[in-house]
Design an enzyme around this catalytic site. Structure first.
Site, PDB file in Angstrom:
ATOM      1  N   LYS A 163      -4.119  -9.149  -0.166  1.00 36.77           N
ATOM      2  CA  LYS A 163      -4.355  -9.753   1.142  1.00 36.77           C
ATOM      3  C   LYS A 163      -4.188 -11.263   0.997  1.00 36.77           C
ATOM      4  CE  LYS A 163      -5.732  -6.060   3.477  1.00 36.77           C
ATOM      5  NZ  LYS A 163      -4.982  -5.542   4.646  1.00 36.77           N
ATOM      6  N   ASP A 188      -0.134  -8.804   2.330  1.00 37.99           N
ATOM      7  CA  ASP A 188      -0.495  -8.425   3.704  1.00 37.99           C
ATOM      8  C   ASP A 188      -1.329  -9.535   4.330  1.00 37.99           C
ATOM      9  OD1 ASP A 188      -1.172  -7.204   6.067  1.00 37.99           O
ATOM     10  OD2 ASP A 188      -2.210  -5.490   5.163  1.00 37.99           O
ATOM     11  N   GLU A 213       3.597  -8.340   4.891  1.00 29.96           N
ATOM     12  CA  GLU A 213       3.168  -7.427   5.955  1.00 29.96           C
ATOM     13  C   GLU A 213       2.466  -8.222   7.054  1.00 29.96           C
ATOM     14  OE1 GLU A 213       0.893  -4.200   4.242  1.00 29.96           O
ATOM     15  OE2 GLU A 213       0.102  -3.582   6.189  1.00 29.96           O
ATOM     16  N   ASP A 238       2.890  -3.807  10.620  1.00 35.35           N
ATOM     17  CA  ASP A 238       1.769  -2.864  10.588  1.00 35.35           C
ATOM     18  C   ASP A 238       1.174  -2.830  11.997  1.00 35.35           C
ATOM     19  OD1 ASP A 238      -0.759  -1.683  10.345  1.00 35.35           O
ATOM     20  OD2 ASP A 238      -1.400  -2.810   8.599  1.00 35.35           O
ATOM     21  N   LYS A 262       1.019   4.208   9.948  1.00 32.43           N
ATOM     22  CA  LYS A 262      -0.355   4.718   9.857  1.00 32.43           C
ATOM     23  C   LYS A 262      -0.537   5.746  10.955  1.00 32.43           C
ATOM     24  CE  LYS A 262      -2.543   0.585   7.975  1.00 32.43           C
ATOM     25  NZ  LYS A 262      -3.541  -0.478   8.213  1.00 32.43           N
TER      26      LYS A 262
HETATM   27  O1  OSB Z   1      -3.879  -4.069   7.174  1.00 35.58           O
HETATM   28  O2  OSB Z   1      -3.153  -2.478   6.005  1.00 35.58           O
HETATM   29  C1  OSB Z   1      -4.094  -3.047   6.552  1.00 35.58           C
HETATM   30  C2  OSB Z   1      -7.323  -1.331   5.542  1.00 35.58           C
HETATM   31  C3  OSB Z   1      -7.992  -1.330   6.731  1.00 35.58           C
HETATM   32  C4  OSB Z   1      -7.420  -1.897   7.849  1.00 35.58           C
HETATM   33  C5  OSB Z   1      -6.165  -2.484   7.757  1.00 35.58           C
HETATM   34  C6  OSB Z   1      -5.475  -2.489   6.557  1.00 35.58           C
HETATM   35  C7  OSB Z   1      -6.070  -1.917   5.427  1.00 35.58           C
HETATM   36  C8  OSB Z   1      -5.412  -1.938   4.150  1.00 35.58           C
HETATM   37  C9  OSB Z   1      -5.294  -0.635   3.393  1.00 35.58           C
HETATM   38  O3  OSB Z   1      -4.912  -2.925   3.691  1.00 35.58           O
HETATM   39  C10 OSB Z   1      -6.402  -0.364   2.433  1.00 35.58           C
HETATM   40  C11 OSB Z   1      -6.356   1.065   1.967  1.00 35.58           C
HETATM   41  O4  OSB Z   1      -6.945   1.925   2.632  1.00 35.58           O
HETATM   42  O5  OSB Z   1      -5.750   1.343   0.950  1.00 35.58           O
HETATM   43 MG    MG Z   2      -1.729  -4.181   6.964  1.00 40.80          MG
END
Ligand code: OSB
Ligand code: MG
Length: 368
Positions: A163, A188, A213, A238, A262
């Site tokens: 992140k 991300d 991302e 995303d 997702k």
């Molecule tokens: O932005 O991809 C995202 C988890 C919760 C909400 C948004 C995101 C995420 C993650 C994935 O980054 C974490 C996971 O479950 O492996």
């Molecule tokens: Mg994401």
């Protein structure tokens, strides 16, 4: 599909470690587990992946419960269906609320696959017997990130997602790159930047990232196209992709070169598959995103990621990435960097009833 009852369970579990983004910390995960039973006594399971607060999308656990009990379940009661794809058609009469819809729709897919004695992956058109595993590092400390990356690589994960945000990007990523020159890294941003940060985002081209991302606004498609023209790093969307049409427009405009699919965000497996099929045809790689989910949603993700266009390791991690003990049995395991796609009917995992009861907060059963 002769449905006789729908059970709605709200559960709550602490994460092993807080999950940090610029939008806040997730320390405890609430979730919804749906069980749909048919007249033969066969049950299908689905999971509602909205969070307790609307930080990632506008939905919450409470809005999902409202949608489920007041609109979605009554729609199913009034309109019997033969195939899960008909439920997405039925639910399209209600605006958005995709995670609430997906909770029911995915349970219908599991039930349908089980009642036809097929693994869900096969029902969906999957072609893989294993799916590649990736994992997310969500911390604001370089030391912690490096320690976690080392551990996850030992566990076999094939790619790491970190992140980032404007206060945690260039030097954070260069510290990681220095330690791991060849690591498959994606970053991300969860919408932490604007076009005014163009130069700062451009600088990240130095790190040979697999992709960045969702750098810009959660509901944007247009400005990402402007940004993609200026940077070498592929943009992956995303938050911006909530439907097939969003995906089609983003690809047509050149807003991204990769899509994170997702199931919850797009309203179910039917829409997820439509997006996959379109991207596959257009040569746009997709991967399966994670939602800090419990085992039921994890299981649906594994079946979905067995489709041929899922060519990049997704946020498909083991149950023990987040949980001391998951609510399914067996738990999801990563072996040699991959998760096996189950070959038993439906999602191929059973509910761990004992664990479910331990974490259960609230429950309702609606009989048909
Ligand atoms: O932005 O991809 C995202 C988890 C919760 C909400 C948004 C995101 C995420 C993650 C994935 O980054 C974490 C996971 O479950 O492996
Ligand atoms: Mg994401």
């Amino acid at each position: 599909m002769k449905i006789t009852s729908i059970e709605i369970n709200v559960i709550e579990m602490p994460l092993k470690d807080p999950f940090l983004t610029h939008l806040g910390a997730v320390k405890v995960r609430e979730g919804i587990i749906i069980k749909i039973t048919n007249s033969d006594g066969v049950s299908g399971f689905g999971e509602g992946v909205a969070f307790s607060t609307p930080w990632y999308t506008e939905e919450t656990v409470k809005t999902s419960l409202h949608m489920l009990t007041d609109f979605l379940v009554p729609l199913l009661q009034k309109n019997p269906i033969d195939h899960p794809a008909q439920s997405s058609q039925l639910f399209s009469s209600l605006r958005r609320n995709n995670m609430a819809k997906a909770a029911l729709e995915t349970a219908l897919w599991d039930l349908y696959a089980k009642s036809t004695s097929q693994p869900l992956s096969i029902t969906l058109g999957g072609t893989r017997s294993v799916v590649a595993s990736g994992v997310v590092v969500a911390t604001d400390s370089t030391t912690k990130a490096l320690r976690q990356i080392e551990q996850y690589l030992q566990e076999g994960y094939q790619r790491i997602k970190v992140k980032i945000n404007p206060k945690l990007d260039y030097s954070f990523l260069s510290d990681i790159r220095r330690e791991y020159p060849d690591l498959a890294i994606m970053a991300d941003a969860n919408s932490a930047y604007t076009l005014a940060d163009m130069d700062q985002i451009k600088a990240l081209d130095d790190f040979n990232l697999m992709m960045i991302e969702q750098p810009l606004s959660n509901d944007d498609i247009l400005e990402h196209a402007l940004l993609q023209k200026e940077i070498k790093t592929p943009i992956c969307l995303d938050e911006s992709i909530c439907s097939f049409d969003d995906a089609r427009k983003a690809i047509e405009f050149g807003s991204c070169k990769v899509i994170n699919i997702k199931v919850g965000r797009v309203g179910g497996l039917n829409e997820a598959k439509r997006i996959h099929d379109y991207c596959f045809e257009k040569g746009i790689p997709v991967w399966c995103g994670g939602m800090i989910e419990f085992g039921i949603s994890r299981a649906h993700n594994i079946s979905l990621a067995s489709l041929p266009g899922f060519s990049i390791p997704g946020d498909i991690s083991a149950s023990n990435r987040f949980w001391e003990e998951d609510i399914i049995t067996p738990e999801v395991n990563v072996q040699n960097g991959s998760v096996a796609v189950p070959s038993s009917p439906g999602i191929g995992f059973e509910i761990n009833e004992k664990r479910l009861q331990q974490v259960l907060q609230w429950k309702d059963i609606i009989t048909f």
